[in-house]
Scaffold this active site. Sequence first.
Site, PDB file in Angstrom:
ATOM      1  N   LYS A  64       0.785  -1.230  -0.153  1.00  0.00           N
ATOM      2  CA  LYS A  64       0.126  -0.239  -0.075  1.00  0.00           C
ATOM      3  C   LYS A  64       0.858   1.079   0.136  1.00  0.00           C
ATOM      4  CE  LYS A  64      -3.221   2.839   2.727  1.00  0.00           C
ATOM      5  NZ  LYS A  64      -3.842   3.135   3.879  1.00  0.00           N
ATOM      6  N   ALA A  84      -9.747   5.322   3.245  1.00  0.00           N
ATOM      7  CA  ALA A  84      -9.943   6.101   4.185  1.00  0.00           C
ATOM      8  C   ALA A  84     -11.168   7.024   4.037  1.00  0.00           C
ATOM      9  CB  ALA A  84      -8.550   7.227   3.924  1.00  0.00           C
ATOM     10  N   GLY A  85     -11.645   7.257   5.203  1.00  0.00           N
ATOM     11  CA  GLY A  85     -12.984   8.327   5.426  1.00  0.00           C
ATOM     12  C   GLY A  85     -14.004   7.509   5.676  1.00  0.00           C
ATOM     13  N   THR A 141      -9.740   3.218  11.172  1.00  0.00           N
ATOM     14  CA  THR A 141      -9.922   4.176  12.480  1.00  0.00           C
ATOM     15  C   THR A 141     -11.678   3.819  12.405  1.00  0.00           C
ATOM     16  OG1 THR A 141      -8.576   5.790  11.869  1.00  0.00           O
ATOM     17  CG2 THR A 141     -10.478   6.443  13.420  1.00  0.00           C
ATOM     18  N   GLY A 160      -9.133   8.943   8.842  1.00  0.00           N
ATOM     19  CA  GLY A 160      -9.426   8.873  10.344  1.00  0.00           C
ATOM     20  C   GLY A 160     -10.494   9.951  10.507  1.00  0.00           C
TER      21      GLY A 160
END
Lengths: 269, 269, 269, 269, 66, 66, 66, 66
Positions: A110, A198-199, A221, A171
Amino acid sequence: MNGEGSPASRAPGRSLELGGVAYGSRLILGTGKYATPALMEESLEASGTEIVTVAVRRIDLSSGGRGSLLDSPGLSRYTILPNTAGCYSAEEAVRTALLARELGLSSLLKLEVIGDPRTLFPDVEGLLQATRVLVKEGFTVLPYTSDDLVIAKKLRDAGAAAIMPLGAPIGSGLGIQNRNHLRLLLQEIRDIPVIVDAGVGTASDAAIAMELGCDGVLMNTGVAGAKNPVQMARAMRMAVQAGRLAFEAGRVPRKLYASASSPEEMMIE
Amino acid sequence: MNGEGSPASRAPGRSLELGGVAYGSRLILGTGKYATPALMEESLEASGTEIVTVAVRRIDLSSGGRGSLLDSPGLSRYTILPNTAGCYSAEEAVRTALLARELGLSSLLKLEVIGDPRTLFPDVEGLLQATRVLVKEGFTVLPYTSDDLVIAKKLRDAGAAAIMPLGAPIGSGLGIQNRNHLRLLLQEIRDIPVIVDAGVGTASDAAIAMELGCDGVLMNTGVAGAKNPVQMARAMRMAVQAGRLAFEAGRVPRKLYASASSPEEMMIE
Amino acid sequence: MNGEGSPASRAPGRSLELGGVAYGSRLILGTGKYATPALMEESLEASGTEIVTVAVRRIDLSSGGRGSLLDSPGLSRYTILPNTAGCYSAEEAVRTALLARELGLSSLLKLEVIGDPRTLFPDVEGLLQATRVLVKEGFTVLPYTSDDLVIAKKLRDAGAAAIMPLGAPIGSGLGIQNRNHLRLLLQEIRDIPVIVDAGVGTASDAAIAMELGCDGVLMNTGVAGAKNPVQMARAMRMAVQAGRLAFEAGRVPRKLYASASSPEEMMIE
Amino acid sequence: MNGEGSPASRAPGRSLELGGVAYGSRLILGTGKYATPALMEESLEASGTEIVTVAVRRIDLSSGGRGSLLDSPGLSRYTILPNTAGCYSAEEAVRTALLARELGLSSLLKLEVIGDPRTLFPDVEGLLQATRVLVKEGFTVLPYTSDDLVIAKKLRDAGAAAIMPLGAPIGSGLGIQNRNHLRLLLQEIRDIPVIVDAGVGTASDAAIAMELGCDGVLMNTGVAGAKNPVQMARAMRMAVQAGRLAFEAGRVPRKLYASASSPEEMMIE
Amino acid sequence: MKVFVNGEQRQCPDRTTIAALLRALELPEGRIAVERNREVVPRSRHSDTELAEGDRLELVRFVGGG
Amino acid sequence: MKVFVNGEQRQCPDRTTIAALLRALELPEGRIAVERNREVVPRSRHSDTELAEGDRLELVRFVGGG
Amino acid sequence: MKVFVNGEQRQCPDRTTIAALLRALELPEGRIAVERNREVVPRSRHSDTELAEGDRLELVRFVGGG
Amino acid sequence: MKVFVNGEQRQCPDRTTIAALLRALELPEGRIAVERNREVVPRSRHSDTELAEGDRLELVRFVGGG
């Protein structure tokens, strides 16, 4: 075209393929921010994921090198996806990638090249440079990028194995901030997987990403930061499956007005 | 309070209770608009629902009364929830309810009093009247209403067994149009279930309703109108579970900025 | 911080400064797509703009070179902002810029390097290259870019005189698709103007851009494509002013609940 | 139909007519919550409003009855619109209305019957009762109601002079929460004005209401609660005009893809 | 002689190999990757790679990350 | 000799200047910019710049655009 | 005598019971509910409820609905 | 005798008129509306309306509101 893809459009049913390997789960989970290793392992298991991301960091010499993440026996069953989180230049990311390969003996990566500390948005110029280098080095590069489809096309042309656009800042838990950009990107990138990275903050965010036609979702997260990570991991597992099924099933078209679901004739009088 | 409920707030885990019966599934499905009875039965099964809505209509005398929905043996396993769809007055709805009870031998009722033919929005005045009459008559009244919490409180005080606010016009597939109204309603109505009825178009819409803290979701067109209803039914089953789990798990708070999921120290230099 | 800037944050009241010149109007208008030159001139006048964009194109030799836009005497009062629309490489954009300067005898330039024909999204790599070259050449470069703040910072550091992020695809009329990205960009780019370029479809879109704290708005299709362009131009003029005033005035904070605007004591009994 | 009305649909250009009087301004302002009477007067003036709302309250006997709002000479130029804010029953609202008429010698009334203290949402049942009584009493009734079009039709049929749906809870500043409901209401209610009352937090909220085709906007907290109320009043004045102009001008249709605003032929090669 | 390990200066005998250094630091051979002067040294070369004065070493491992 | 003007081949006498070409094409000097073989030729040089066989010229102007 | 069944006028012998009418219409007793002049007639009363001139009957069943 | 004004009990002489009460309270006639036992008393009737034992009066005015 309602802009929401269709079974025809992105290989319905097919599992998620990365670096020539097919995965049954379309959910990739991070291993950061968990209160305890046990909680992490339980969450990973509940999520049904087959791929987990890890970071590369210096050994704390005072600690005698104990406590490597991979000491958790529970991780052995997962495909390890090292990241280059925290790298602010292509060169730093490449060095980290080479160390990761030495650690993991796999070439899955990644790739992150960060451009701003407050938003952790990618530096897409550096990302393209690093992708070109690492593809030559034989890596299977999964770049964390913006939702800019022009960059996505360049990454693909540089040999990236998938495109991983952000839905919102890492996050932040804000969900997909720009569905239209993602829709346009998905219509352009059809030959390699598109994975929202993400998000994602809650189950519906993951479902929405999949309904738009994404091939997978990567999160950390959203699960690790929930009050009950194990339960949220279970929710995310189902949400990703639900969103994918809905995408393949082909949703009912939107209407401004109502249309009765019960017959409108043969009423009593 | 982030306005998104919390495990504490609405009896986490507890199953959906209607008229003193507990149901494992929080998804209620309609039986209208399916191409064939077989497709309907397969979809109901795939959805995992335990309660299905039906309408009351005149027999077509020419047909010799054949083809009642309940001839489908497949329906015997479900709790039948008759509706008063198509009724434009309290009086008409009450007559239809009494006929439904005679047909079904149960007192469970989805009460609709429609106020506008183009939107099929409820006539909340007529709805309140009919609710008062039918509660006295011993019905377990589940009223299809607007997202107006003042009306919801009056319906509860009139003895409704649940509140069923619309998410969007029936059959529109637009999803929850006013999350804030729904949030406020959920904070007020805590002693009886709140079930989003109408407007759900795809899996994420159902997940969102559950994440807001709803106790269930009722839909028909969202499944029956999909290109592949059986697959969408499966998607909805998972989405409702995912949304509920996420609600109970307690989502991560939203942030405007990023927060790294990998450690920010011990980088190589 | 409610993420919506504040008078403190971006030089309230100051006019829009580009290339050392201060402009009273924060609205920049394009000159394309009007049914007639007269309609264009009337619309420009109604909009109160002081800067208009133009494109550079080959002369049609058969026409004897008549019909240059600048034949419209009505344009003489405006600052002419040539663009490099339609250029798909830095090199093509640079050539077009040099020809534009020769035509206009000014060094103001709206720099476009397009990366995709269907969305007309910018190629931010090429955009950065061209910006570096043209800043050296002495141009006042106003780059049309994405809402990526990392690229915005690089453009600023390369000497761009303003940042012009898109709100949505050119001509789409979808409005600001990603307010959060724009908000983050505005918090980072404080030393040069940020002008939303592309995507504005109606007055409220322009007001929203200004309320977020943008220094200006550039549009063409939103006005030229309206049923009544002159009236829409007037609407846009007021909307930009209204949005700017609201930004400077400092909006009331959002609340989930109500707060009475009439006194709650001294009611009759 | 893009759901956004059109000049044809709602009497373009015509001024706002209430109780047989035509008003040039489509903005109605409240007089509550201002730090000082002077600030209020300056704000009202800056807003360009011609109608201001006031509340009816007991005299504080200890004060010797000084300090009635109408002592402000500045108010004499405005049409006074008394409200029944704080009334929780039809009967209380009717008494307050009769006292208001005795005070103001006019029969214009903003009718509020509140149903919930935390959201200040209307009790639409009580609102209908009070409307029927007060219309008989000869009042020009402007009811503050929900965005429920069925109730709106009943209010109109009961003789209301306008419909005033809330955009969001009073004082919340959340803007129009349910554009689709408002759109549907506007398509139904064409013979009397529709005025968004409550929820407007900033200029774009007011513009959006007008673009949807509303005939006016009523606000108080959005102006009085701003850091700089006078400047926000100016912003609201322009935003209402901008939104109305845009509505009448007929916005460009939305597109998913781009459409170039500069010619795509005759590029240099 | 002195070398730099993860940024810290360390003393070690001349001609120390990487393998010896890891032993001295009580670090397990496995699950550690070593970079010497910005070049990765594969595990197979640890025992025959001798350090030189001023070498800069990075010793890394996997940790939890997203 | 032949030159290319906006992509079209044209014949013109040897040693034709850009100014002469514009006159021949009945194009007003003003409001036109000229690029010769990818180099802009400033207006001040039109009358003393002679074309050569195979020159590629771009003659452009401003048009409406966004 | 004549009665109205689901809005249609029908002839039937005097003192016909609801049960007889359903038989005559070849309708299965089960899964049908009967309303006579806006009052539901429970199944248990079908065989002893005689119709009268001009009675308005509604015969209904369940159909698919949402 | 005693009356209730805006919820407070007050003493006043028998046969006091509303006008007299307002004067006693030092309230300006204008800009005040009076309700007696839930009935509005128009200003024109203030001087000939006598209060009775236990009357409940509401004296109101306009204040700022939204």
